[in-house]
Design a protein around this motif. Sequence first.
Motif, mmCIF file in Angstrom:
data_model
loop_
_atom_site.group_PDB
_atom_site.id
_atom_site.type_symbol
_atom_site.label_atom_id
_atom_site.label_comp_id
_atom_site.label_asym_id
_atom_site.label_seq_id
_atom_site.Cartn_x
_atom_site.Cartn_y
_atom_site.Cartn_z
ATOM 1 N N GLN A 1 -8.168 19.946 2.750
ATOM 2 C CA GLN A 1 -7.998 18.864 3.800
ATOM 3 C C GLN A 1 -7.296 17.684 3.318
ATOM 4 O O GLN A 1 -6.807 17.092 3.941
ATOM 5 C CB GLN A 1 -9.520 18.498 3.944
ATOM 6 N N GLN A 2 -7.357 17.499 2.018
ATOM 7 C CA GLN A 2 -6.622 16.396 1.326
ATOM 8 C C GLN A 2 -5.102 16.696 1.514
ATOM 9 O O GLN A 2 -4.353 15.793 1.683
ATOM 10 C CB GLN A 2 -6.784 16.308 -0.228
ATOM 11 N N GLY A 5 -7.411 6.862 -4.751
ATOM 12 C CA GLY A 5 -7.440 8.227 -4.117
ATOM 13 C C GLY A 5 -8.863 8.543 -3.338
ATOM 14 O O GLY A 5 -9.104 9.605 -3.017
ATOM 15 N N LYS A 6 -9.444 7.567 -3.076
ATOM 16 C CA LYS A 6 -10.861 7.608 -2.086
ATOM 17 C C LYS A 6 -10.478 7.478 -0.505
ATOM 18 O O LYS A 6 -9.504 7.103 -0.199
ATOM 19 C CB LYS A 6 -11.652 6.352 -2.562
ATOM 20 N N TYR A 7 -11.178 8.747 0.323
ATOM 21 C CA TYR A 7 -10.927 8.550 1.429
ATOM 22 C C TYR A 7 -11.938 7.919 2.345
ATOM 23 O O TYR A 7 -12.911 7.882 1.928
ATOM 24 C CB TYR A 7 -10.806 10.013 1.882
ATOM 25 N N MET A 44 -6.607 6.244 3.005
ATOM 26 C CA MET A 44 -6.746 6.740 1.715
ATOM 27 C C MET A 44 -6.454 5.496 0.725
ATOM 28 O O MET A 44 -5.627 4.767 0.718
ATOM 29 C CB MET A 44 -5.846 7.753 1.070
ATOM 30 N N TYR A 96 -15.322 12.884 2.013
ATOM 31 C CA TYR A 96 -15.129 13.765 0.932
ATOM 32 C C TYR A 96 -14.420 15.044 1.389
ATOM 33 O O TYR A 96 -15.020 15.883 1.306
ATOM 34 C CB TYR A 96 -16.522 13.940 0.345
ATOM 35 N N PRO A 97 -12.994 14.957 1.479
ATOM 36 C CA PRO A 97 -12.178 16.125 1.943
ATOM 37 C C PRO A 97 -12.395 17.176 0.813
ATOM 38 O O PRO A 97 -12.199 16.809 -0.310
ATOM 39 C CB PRO A 97 -11.001 15.700 2.674
ATOM 40 N N PHE A 139 -4.267 15.732 4.987
ATOM 41 C CA PHE A 139 -4.266 14.224 5.340
ATOM 42 C C PHE A 139 -2.853 13.828 4.820
ATOM 43 O O PHE A 139 -2.371 12.762 5.277
ATOM 44 C CB PHE A 139 -5.292 13.641 4.323
ATOM 45 N N ALA A 140 -2.405 14.000 3.430
ATOM 46 C CA ALA A 140 -1.338 13.723 2.790
ATOM 47 C C ALA A 140 0.023 14.013 3.893
ATOM 48 O O ALA A 140 0.692 13.328 3.870
ATOM 49 C CB ALA A 140 -1.282 14.359 1.736
ATOM 50 N N ASP A 189 -9.738 20.146 -0.931
ATOM 51 C CA ASP A 189 -8.296 20.032 -1.509
ATOM 52 C C ASP A 189 -7.647 20.458 -0.421
ATOM 53 O O ASP A 189 -6.329 19.794 -0.224
ATOM 54 C CB ASP A 189 -8.213 21.221 -2.493
#
Length: 359
Positions: A15-16, A152-154, A148, A10-11, A19-20, A13
């Motif tokens: 952190q997302q 949209g789940k990590y 991912m 559960y990163p 990751f992207a 914003d």
Amino acid sequence: MLKAYKFRLYPTDSQQVYFANCFGCVRFVYNKMLNDKIEHYKETKQMLKNTPAQYKEAFPFLKEVDSLALANTQQNLEKAYKNFFRDKSVGFPKFKSKHKSNASYTTNNQGGNIRIEGKKIKLPKIGFVRIRQHREFEGVIKSCTVSMSRTGKYFISILVEREVPEWVPAEHKIGIDLGLSDFAATTNDAGESVKHGNPRCLRKTEKQIKKAQRALSRKQKGSKNWEKARLVLAKKHEKIANQRKHFLHDLSNKLTDENQVLVIETLRSSNLMKNHRLAKSIADVSWFEFGRQLAYKAEWKGRTLIKADKFYPSSQICSACGHRDGKKALHIREWTCPACGATHDRDINASKNLLALAK
């Protein structure tokens, strides 16, 4: 022994965004290195030895992400590239697509830079990310893969090196016949025959899938409404995949826990799916995945998995007297042996014949 454990992340914003960037840089480096290898081979007929470090000056954004993620991408490309030259049948490495390839990257544990503390896991370059650790594990963390899903789940898959557990030998042997009307028919050496129903995960929600697909096709591609419709469809497919995995894991765990020797028939799904009338049903049962799970779980637990020869006529032989009665149409579910007069359920009889192959 190496074993992987998968957990939900559960990163935040920010952190997302990181990751992207990692997903994008890994994909960019892979494609760039593959393209340079192809061009170099066209000119010199030799393999190019290139590394991600060679591209960091020209593309400074590569310095912002985990260098180990880029190094693992290089290793994956080198392996795929060499495998092609070793055996052309494996196919040439393909370029990664932003919309079709899996969004993921792999990093390694060096000096404890990957560790779980409380409800968070520490990752290189990003720090602590909230994790839902639904089960404990013991051992040394070797590496982890962050991914991912289409919805949209990590997730994070943690590869752990642990001691091989001492499994208590099971007392039974079992024959496993796979099918479509029932997922599997089993018979053990105690004479117990069981039919395991086919969950038909896709068939049960096929109308919902078609409705969601039609809704998506009516939207303008790239619009906000198109993205909402795409997400609805992706969630339905994800639910089907999760239901199927849950069923396969439950059944494969049960069979490997209770039986020391397992005999399963060998089916070539790719050949069977040429029958367009049955192709969707065959894809829905996932025979290959079930066989894969049985194989690695049998190895973990000290079991023996025997795969019968693909030409073994398990459905044609009478399990009572051994008479071979010849091929039968798929709609024939019961038959009587002309030699001894025994009446057989087609699938149960096949499982008994497979059991006879157990050593």
